[in-house]
Write a protein that holds these residues in place. Sequence first.
Motif, short mmCIF file in Angstrom:
data_model
loop_
_atom_site.label_atom_id
_atom_site.label_comp_id
_atom_site.label_asym_id
_atom_site.label_seq_id
_atom_site.Cartn_x
_atom_site.Cartn_y
_atom_site.Cartn_z
N VAL A 67 0.80 -1.24 -0.11
CA VAL A 67 -0.10 -0.15 0.12
C VAL A 67 0.87 1.18 0.05
O VAL A 67 0.78 2.24 -0.60
N ASN A 68 1.96 1.18 0.77
CA ASN A 68 2.72 2.39 1.08
C ASN A 68 3.55 2.73 -0.40
O ASN A 68 3.83 3.77 -0.64
N GLY A 69 4.20 1.68 -0.80
CA GLY A 69 4.75 1.74 -2.20
C GLY A 69 6.34 2.07 -1.96
O GLY A 69 6.93 2.68 -2.84
N TYR A 70 6.64 1.76 -0.67
CA TYR A 70 8.34 1.81 -0.64
C TYR A 70 8.78 0.64 0.11
O TYR A 70 8.00 0.02 0.86
N PRO A 71 10.14 0.67 0.21
CA PRO A 71 10.59 -0.75 0.81
C PRO A 71 10.47 -0.67 2.37
O PRO A 71 10.46 0.53 3.09
N ASN A 72 10.25 -2.10 2.65
CA ASN A 72 9.93 -2.16 4.10
C ASN A 72 11.43 -2.39 4.70
O ASN A 72 12.33 -2.88 4.34
N GLN A 73 11.65 -2.06 6.15
CA GLN A 73 12.83 -1.93 6.55
C GLN A 73 13.15 -3.48 7.28
O GLN A 73 14.48 -3.80 7.45
N ILE A 74 12.07 -4.30 7.17
CA ILE A 74 12.35 -5.69 7.79
C ILE A 74 12.57 -6.64 6.83
O ILE A 74 13.45 -7.45 6.84
N ARG A 75 11.78 -6.48 5.57
CA ARG A 75 11.68 -7.76 4.71
C ARG A 75 11.71 -7.12 3.21
O ARG A 75 11.07 -5.82 3.13
N PRO A 76 12.55 -7.44 2.39
CA PRO A 76 12.53 -7.05 1.02
C PRO A 76 11.08 -6.76 0.37
O PRO A 76 10.22 -7.56 0.73
N TRP A 77 11.03 -5.77 -0.67
CA TRP A 77 9.81 -5.44 -0.96
C TRP A 77 9.35 -6.32 -2.27
O TRP A 77 8.04 -6.08 -2.68
#
Length: 555
Positions: A67-77
């Motif tokens: 939804v956010n459309g940007y990379p997650n800090q915990i898991r790859p996008w």
Amino acid sequence: MSAADDPARSPGERASSYPGRFLAVLGLHWPLWVVLGAATAMRVWFVSAYPYAFFFPDSGSYTLSAVNGYPNQIRPWGYSGLITPFLHQPYLRIAILQHVIGLAVIVAGYAFLRRRGVRPWLSGLAMLPFALDARVLTIEHFVLAETAYIAFTAAGLFLIAWRDKVGWIAAALGGLLLAAAALTRSVGLPILALAGVYLLIRRIGGLRLVAFAVPVVALLGGYMAWYHQHWGVYSTGQYQGRFLYARVMSIADCDRLKLTDEQRALCLPSPPSVPGAPSALVAPGVPSMPGTREDWRQRPDAFLWNSASPAYRLHPDAQDDPILQQFAIAVIKQQPGDYLALVAEQTGWHLRWRAPLNPGAECLATQWLPPPNPGDQCQARYYLPIQPGRSPAPNFLVDNPLAKALHAYGEWATTPGPLYAAGVVVALFAAVWRARRRPWRDAADALLFASAGFGLLIVSVATSLFDYRYAEPAVLFIPVGLALSATRIAALARTHPAARASKPAATAHPAAITHPRGTARPTAAAHPAATAHPAGTAHPAAIAHPAAADHPDPG
């Protein structure tokens, strides 16, 4: 030219042979149709029994990142990008797509094994665990990255091992797919390294190695630049140090470790517990469990998410990851024996019929089996339409005979751990047994897939925790390696010296050339020039060369 392509035959006669050819192909690959039919039936049964996709805490982070459309800090996008088109639809469609991907992987695996010379029945048998394993079916129904990761990894490995000579296009596509797998789950990074070693052993040449590396560097480098744009760090994630901290905390002997004051504050002398009541040892979506040291040892993820953990209290931000990583590295360097023993012990659990799990870890394990009552304690819950990133409330089925039957099936239909051990041992045996009597190529293929499956078990235990969820790639890759190993061993057995000695020695030339010393000297094969000259005289080429008398015998 085949009979069907004979130009002397009429078009009608040639056309009439096509159904026969088609039926012959169907008959040749009957093991695939049997396995594929059973796999399809099980997945249809699964979708019929569970009308919603399953939710795990990781599912919320994947959908929120989409939804956010940007990379997650915990898991790859990567997985978040794949499910983006499905965000405003019932998540069951994600589960159905993943079941279809599972079927495609079965077909691709069978085709690869047949390409590498494995017999049809053995190729079908190698696909059977992935086709029918209850945990594989359950994980395909979760909004989780495992199915996509397995598909990307399998496609990349099948591609680079498909032909005897790796083309530059195959090398480039293989690198692209394996890089995509690494951006779907970070555990794919070691597989990239393994594939690179495999290609070096194959000696594919510098151009093809560059073709493999360019898409890997481009995709990973582009992702890291994108990550830096949002988070100010060139990385694929900022939780690797935190996961490693949780992994080593259960063995950290802080009384004898040399640590900085900042690192020593991260120690937890004893797990917290509340007398007579469950402790606060609760990972998201996982029920409370007793706070004994062994519970924390089997569920080290509590050191990530539990409010009693020093990391959770003192360093909750992703930017603190280097601090936790330095602590973990200090523990591993100063207690290497304890760390290796922990990894070896819990990796060994994957090789047993049943792992010796405590209630808390057992609770996590049962979530990967078909639930009789979705949403009940220690069972998968439905991912009902909710705001992305939030956990759905528990949900129950009053009575669902299909789900109960699937749960009963899942109690026994899981891949046994000893099969993993057998696959690795057989692959090693096939590589060293009579290694000089057959090209190294098929041994390298077997070791590639066996190492990919078993290596992922080790990496998951060494960097995170023991979890049956992380063993699912091994359900595919180790049987593939086992089938390749068995084929190599069978081929080597057919070339036993005794078998070769029993063959008639038909290599001697009918008209043995007389050795200058008077002994008959056999030749390797009849040369056309050794036949009698039409005029009855010896052919000039049959005359012994003057230097032949002193030449060593090549036989």
